[in-house]
Design a protein around this motif. Structure first.
Motif, PDB file in Angstrom:
ATOM      1  N   LYS A   1      43.755  51.487  47.240  1.00 39.73           N
ATOM      2  CA  LYS A   1      42.855  52.434  46.559  1.00 39.73           C
ATOM      3  C   LYS A   1      43.245  53.867  46.887  1.00 39.73           C
ATOM      4  O   LYS A   1      43.238  54.739  46.019  1.00 39.73           O
TER       5      LYS A   1
ATOM      6  N   GLU B   1      40.404  36.303  40.269  1.00 33.12           N
ATOM      7  CA  GLU B   1      39.854  36.778  39.002  1.00 33.12           C
ATOM      8  C   GLU B   1      38.771  37.830  39.230  1.00 33.12           C
ATOM      9  O   GLU B   1      38.703  38.837  38.518  1.00 33.12           O
ATOM     10  N   GLY B   2      37.933  37.613  40.240  1.00 34.04           N
ATOM     11  CA  GLY B   2      36.925  38.615  40.551  1.00 34.04           C
ATOM     12  C   GLY B   2      37.548  39.928  40.988  1.00 34.04           C
ATOM     13  O   GLY B   2      37.100  41.006  40.566  1.00 34.04           O
ATOM     14  N   LEU B   3      38.576  39.848  41.814  1.00 30.90           N
ATOM     15  CA  LEU B   3      39.265  41.055  42.261  1.00 30.90           C
ATOM     16  C   LEU B   3      39.887  41.781  41.083  1.00 30.90           C
ATOM     17  O   LEU B   3      39.798  43.023  40.976  1.00 30.90           O
ATOM     18  N   ARG B   4      40.516  41.023  40.183  1.00 32.12           N
ATOM     19  CA  ARG B   4      41.145  41.638  39.005  1.00 32.12           C
ATOM     20  C   ARG B   4      40.137  42.455  38.208  1.00 32.12           C
ATOM     21  O   ARG B   4      40.427  43.564  37.742  1.00 32.12           O
ATOM     22  N   MET B   5      38.938  41.912  38.040  1.00 34.36           N
ATOM     23  CA  MET B   5      37.925  42.601  37.234  1.00 34.36           C
ATOM     24  C   MET B   5      37.330  43.810  37.939  1.00 34.36           C
ATOM     25  O   MET B   5      36.850  44.740  37.296  1.00 34.36           O
ATOM     26  N   GLU B   6      37.374  43.800  39.260  1.00 34.21           N
ATOM     27  CA  GLU B   6      36.714  44.852  40.024  1.00 34.21           C
ATOM     28  C   GLU B   6      37.611  46.030  40.392  1.00 34.21           C
ATOM     29  O   GLU B   6      37.106  47.147  40.565  1.00 34.21           O
ATOM     30  N   VAL B   7      38.914  45.801  40.541  1.00 32.02           N
ATOM     31  CA  VAL B   7      39.774  46.856  41.093  1.00 32.02           C
ATOM     32  C   VAL B   7      39.961  48.013  40.124  1.00 32.02           C
ATOM     33  O   VAL B   7      39.810  47.873  38.914  1.00 32.02           O
ATOM     34  N   GLU B   8      40.312  49.146  40.705  1.00 31.31           N
ATOM     35  CA  GLU B   8      40.557  50.347  39.927  1.00 31.31           C
ATOM     36  C   GLU B   8      41.904  50.245  39.208  1.00 31.31           C
ATOM     37  O   GLU B   8      42.783  49.461  39.575  1.00 31.31           O
TER      38      GLU B   8
END
Length: 245
Positions: free
Chosen positions: A130, A167-174
């Motif tokens: 980040k 999949e959750g990480l993919r949707m959440e990351v910047e």
């Protein structure tokens, strides 16, 4: 010049199998790799071999179930090379057995290594990525994360979890941070050596006759890394041509 030239890549479970093959391939193509695993002698030998062929490699002893060790491993990568382009959460165990065998310690080991190990990698690397504004997580799941088979209920559960986390990480990351989930089919590795249940071991021995080399998964990982920054390869299944499941 290779697209991988100068990329800094941290790899867990790098003392054998997919992790070792990936470290060798990526270093051979110009990446700066940091190998992490529990077996010091293996790490020393692989790192020395990579360096002898002109590659750039470092290593650090790592137990992925320990969050502090994972933080040290990723911080060491950044301090050594100035950035972290890719974290490959590859470490895993597979002590298969029927649930009725009640091998609770083995269930807990799979949960600790296969799930917590990935989460620890994300927790250690995400703040750095980040801050950088770029990075990529490559999480190694399994075809066991797509379908359940006898003796593999807990193992499959952990690999389903890796897919869900990815999949959750993919949707959440910047923007700028990519997430790839790779599901190998039967692949040459030492995973089967962790099976203590004799019946499960024999079944797996037969199943692994069609195993593909670990280098096949390493090439899939390389492909995902080499894509342009605006292309995120999210999901890959790589299995033997002869496989029907």
């Amino acid at each position: 010049m290779s697209i991988l030239e100068g990329k800094v890549i941290a790899i867990t479970g790098a003392s054998s199998g997919i992790g070792e093959a990936t470290a060798r391939l990526l270093a051979n193509n110009g990446a700066q790799v940091v190998l992490g695993a529990r077996r010091t002698e293996n790490l020393k030998s692989i790192t020395s071999s990579i360096r002898s062929k002109g590659g750039n490699a470092e290593y650090q002893v790592l137990d992925v179930t320990k969050a502090d060790q994972m933080n040290d491993f990723i911080n060491y990568t950044k301090e050594t090379f100035g950035k972290v382009d890719v974290i490959i959460n590859n470490a895993g165990v597979m002590p298969l057995s029927k649930l009725e065998a009640l091998k609770v310690d083995e269930w807990n080991l799979m949960i600790d290594v296969n799930i917590r190990g990935v989460l620890h990698g994300i927790a250690a690397g995400l703040p750095i990525m980040k801050e950088q504004g770029f990075g990529q997580f490559i999480n190694i799941s399994s075809i066991g994360g797509h379908a359940v088979s006898p003796t593999a209920a807990v193992y499959c559960a952990t690999k389903f979890a890796v897919r869900a986390i990815s999949e959750g990480l993919r949707m959440e990351v910047e923007e700028g941070i990519r997430v790839t989930n790779i599901s190998p089919g039967v692949t040459e590795s030492e995973l089967a050596e962790t099976i203590s249940d004799e019946k499960a071991r024999q079944v797996m021995k037969e199943y692994r006759k069609n195993a593909i080399p670990s280098e096949a998964i390493a090439r899939a990982i390389q492909f995902a890394i080499e894509q342009p920054a605006d292309v995120d390869v999210n999901e890959m299944i790589v299995r033997p041509t002869a496989s029907i499941s």
